[in-house]
Design a protein around this motif. Structure first.
Motif, PDB file in Angstrom:
ATOM      1  N   GLU A   1      37.727  47.172  30.598  1.00  0.00           N
ATOM      2  CA  GLU A   1      36.606  47.063  29.660  1.00  0.00           C
ATOM      3  C   GLU A   1      35.876  48.398  29.540  1.00  0.00           C
ATOM      4  O   GLU A   1      35.480  48.799  28.441  1.00  0.00           O
ATOM      5  CB  GLU A   1      35.644  45.952  30.090  1.00  0.00           C
ATOM      6  CG  GLU A   1      36.199  44.550  29.918  1.00  0.00           C
ATOM      7  CD  GLU A   1      37.150  44.099  31.025  1.00  0.00           C
ATOM      8  OE1 GLU A   1      37.294  44.806  32.065  1.00  0.00           O
ATOM      9  OE2 GLU A   1      37.758  43.036  30.864  1.00  0.00           O
ATOM     10  N   TYR A   2      35.708  49.087  30.666  1.00  0.00           N
ATOM     11  CA  TYR A   2      35.093  50.420  30.622  1.00  0.00           C
ATOM     12  C   TYR A   2      35.960  51.359  29.774  1.00  0.00           C
ATOM     13  O   TYR A   2      35.457  52.082  28.922  1.00  0.00           O
ATOM     14  CB  TYR A   2      34.960  51.020  32.024  1.00  0.00           C
ATOM     15  CG  TYR A   2      33.866  50.453  32.879  1.00  0.00           C
ATOM     16  CD1 TYR A   2      32.526  50.709  32.611  1.00  0.00           C
ATOM     17  CD2 TYR A   2      34.166  49.683  34.014  1.00  0.00           C
ATOM     18  CE1 TYR A   2      31.513  50.224  33.425  1.00  0.00           C
ATOM     19  CE2 TYR A   2      33.161  49.184  34.826  1.00  0.00           C
ATOM     20  CZ  TYR A   2      31.840  49.462  34.532  1.00  0.00           C
ATOM     21  OH  TYR A   2      30.844  48.978  35.342  1.00  0.00           O
TER      22      TYR A   2
ATOM     23  N   VAL B   1      32.740  52.975  40.680  1.00  0.00           N
ATOM     24  CA  VAL B   1      32.251  53.488  39.396  1.00  0.00           C
ATOM     25  C   VAL B   1      30.750  53.754  39.477  1.00  0.00           C
ATOM     26  O   VAL B   1      30.006  52.970  40.056  1.00  0.00           O
ATOM     27  CB  VAL B   1      32.580  52.528  38.222  1.00  0.00           C
ATOM     28  CG1 VAL B   1      31.894  51.184  38.389  1.00  0.00           C
ATOM     29  CG2 VAL B   1      32.220  53.146  36.882  1.00  0.00           C
TER      30      VAL B   1
ATOM     31  N   SER C   1      35.648  50.863  26.111  1.00  0.00           N
ATOM     32  CA  SER C   1      34.271  50.862  25.593  1.00  0.00           C
ATOM     33  C   SER C   1      34.005  51.947  24.549  1.00  0.00           C
ATOM     34  O   SER C   1      33.012  51.883  23.837  1.00  0.00           O
ATOM     35  CB  SER C   1      33.285  51.035  26.753  1.00  0.00           C
ATOM     36  OG  SER C   1      33.362  52.366  27.276  1.00  0.00           O
TER      37      SER C   1
ATOM     38  N   TYR D   1      30.807  56.928  32.347  1.00  0.00           N
ATOM     39  CA  TYR D   1      31.300  56.183  33.503  1.00  0.00           C
ATOM     40  C   TYR D   1      32.171  57.118  34.334  1.00  0.00           C
ATOM     41  O   TYR D   1      33.103  57.738  33.825  1.00  0.00           O
ATOM     42  CB  TYR D   1      32.095  54.958  33.062  1.00  0.00           C
ATOM     43  CG  TYR D   1      31.295  54.010  32.201  1.00  0.00           C
ATOM     44  CD1 TYR D   1      30.143  53.410  32.692  1.00  0.00           C
ATOM     45  CD2 TYR D   1      31.674  53.731  30.897  1.00  0.00           C
ATOM     46  CE1 TYR D   1      29.392  52.548  31.906  1.00  0.00           C
ATOM     47  CE2 TYR D   1      30.935  52.868  30.102  1.00  0.00           C
ATOM     48  CZ  TYR D   1      29.797  52.283  30.613  1.00  0.00           C
ATOM     49  OH  TYR D   1      29.063  51.428  29.831  1.00  0.00           O
TER      50      TYR D   1
ATOM     51  N   GLU E   1      27.478  54.990  36.869  1.00  0.00           N
ATOM     52  CA  GLU E   1      27.082  55.095  35.469  1.00  0.00           C
ATOM     53  C   GLU E   1      25.968  56.113  35.356  1.00  0.00           C
ATOM     54  O   GLU E   1      25.013  56.079  36.131  1.00  0.00           O
ATOM     55  CB  GLU E   1      26.592  53.730  34.980  1.00  0.00           C
ATOM     56  CG  GLU E   1      26.173  53.701  33.538  1.00  0.00           C
ATOM     57  CD  GLU E   1      25.726  52.317  33.109  1.00  0.00           C
ATOM     58  OE1 GLU E   1      24.561  52.208  32.666  1.00  0.00           O
ATOM     59  OE2 GLU E   1      26.512  51.363  33.228  1.00  0.00           O
TER      60      GLU E   1
ATOM     61  N   ARG F   1      33.151  54.823  25.376  1.00  0.00           N
ATOM     62  CA  ARG F   1      32.257  55.757  26.060  1.00  0.00           C
ATOM     63  C   ARG F   1      33.078  56.709  26.932  1.00  0.00           C
ATOM     64  O   ARG F   1      34.220  56.448  27.253  1.00  0.00           O
ATOM     65  CB  ARG F   1      31.249  54.997  26.910  1.00  0.00           C
ATOM     66  CG  ARG F   1      30.396  54.041  26.081  1.00  0.00           C
ATOM     67  CD  ARG F   1      29.225  53.543  26.888  1.00  0.00           C
ATOM     68  NE  ARG F   1      28.475  52.523  26.196  1.00  0.00           N
ATOM     69  CZ  ARG F   1      27.542  52.746  25.284  1.00  0.00           C
ATOM     70  NH1 ARG F   1      27.267  53.969  24.918  1.00  0.00           N
ATOM     71  NH2 ARG F   1      26.892  51.747  24.721  1.00  0.00           N
TER      72      ARG F   1
ATOM     73  N   CYS G   1      34.720  58.230  29.934  1.00  0.00           N
ATOM     74  CA  CYS G   1      35.171  57.760  31.244  1.00  0.00           C
ATOM     75  C   CYS G   1      35.810  58.940  31.960  1.00  0.00           C
ATOM     76  O   CYS G   1      36.792  59.517  31.482  1.00  0.00           O
ATOM     77  CB  CYS G   1      36.187  56.630  31.102  1.00  0.00           C
ATOM     78  SG  CYS G   1      35.510  55.099  30.442  1.00  0.00           S
TER      79      CYS G   1
END
Length: 148
Positions: free
Chosen positions: A103-104, A71, A107, A83, A73, A109, A111
């Motif tokens: 968890e990513y 991964v 999130s 991500y 960022e 956000r 991905c």
């Protein structure tokens, strides 16, 4: 992986010059969906498309495939985090669990996930699936976007 979902768009690209427009269409489709999966054979253009997506989202730093780190960022000009995953080299899903993939994904956000077929049991219920088909000799590359 889950079913293929509902097709949202299919785009033909005859050259790299078509990439910004294709990425723009994908970003429009992804406004409400932060999880984007990228499937296609090696060399289909997954990382190249992700680089253009990140550029259009305002990422200033170098975007590269996180093949060994799993991964990367990135931060957009507006301070949003992205991500970027590459699961090509994992042998078991627990390796993805070990980096906190769930968890990513949870999130909220963005991905961007290359090789999601390597983690079929970890994928969220909803996502955009981008299938890239490389161009055969004398043909156009195809990008298909499905909502799952």
């Amino acid at each position: 992986m889950h079913n293929t979902g509902v097709e949202k768009a299919s785009i033909k690209m005859s050259s790299l010059a078509d990439l910004p427009a294709a990425a723009s269409v994908l970003l429009e489709e992804a406004r409400e969906e932060p999880i984007i999966l990228f499937e296609g054979p090696m060399g289909a253009g997954k990382t190249t498309l992700i680089k253009e997506l990140c550029r259009q989202m305002g990422v200033q730093e170098n975007v590269s495939s996180p093949t060994f780190a799993l991964v990367n960022e990135y931060e957009t000009a507006k301070g949003n985090l992205i991500y970027h995953f590459d699961f090509y080299r994992i042998n078991q899903e627990r390796e993805a669990l070990g980096i906190g993939a769930l968890e990513y994904f949870d999130s909220g956000r963005t991905c961007l996930i290359e090789w999601p077929s390597m983690i079929p049991n970890l994928l969220p219920e909803h996502y955009l699936l981008v299938k890239l088909q490389p161009a055969a000799e004398g043909e156009e590359r195809t990008m298909t976007i499905n909502q799952v």
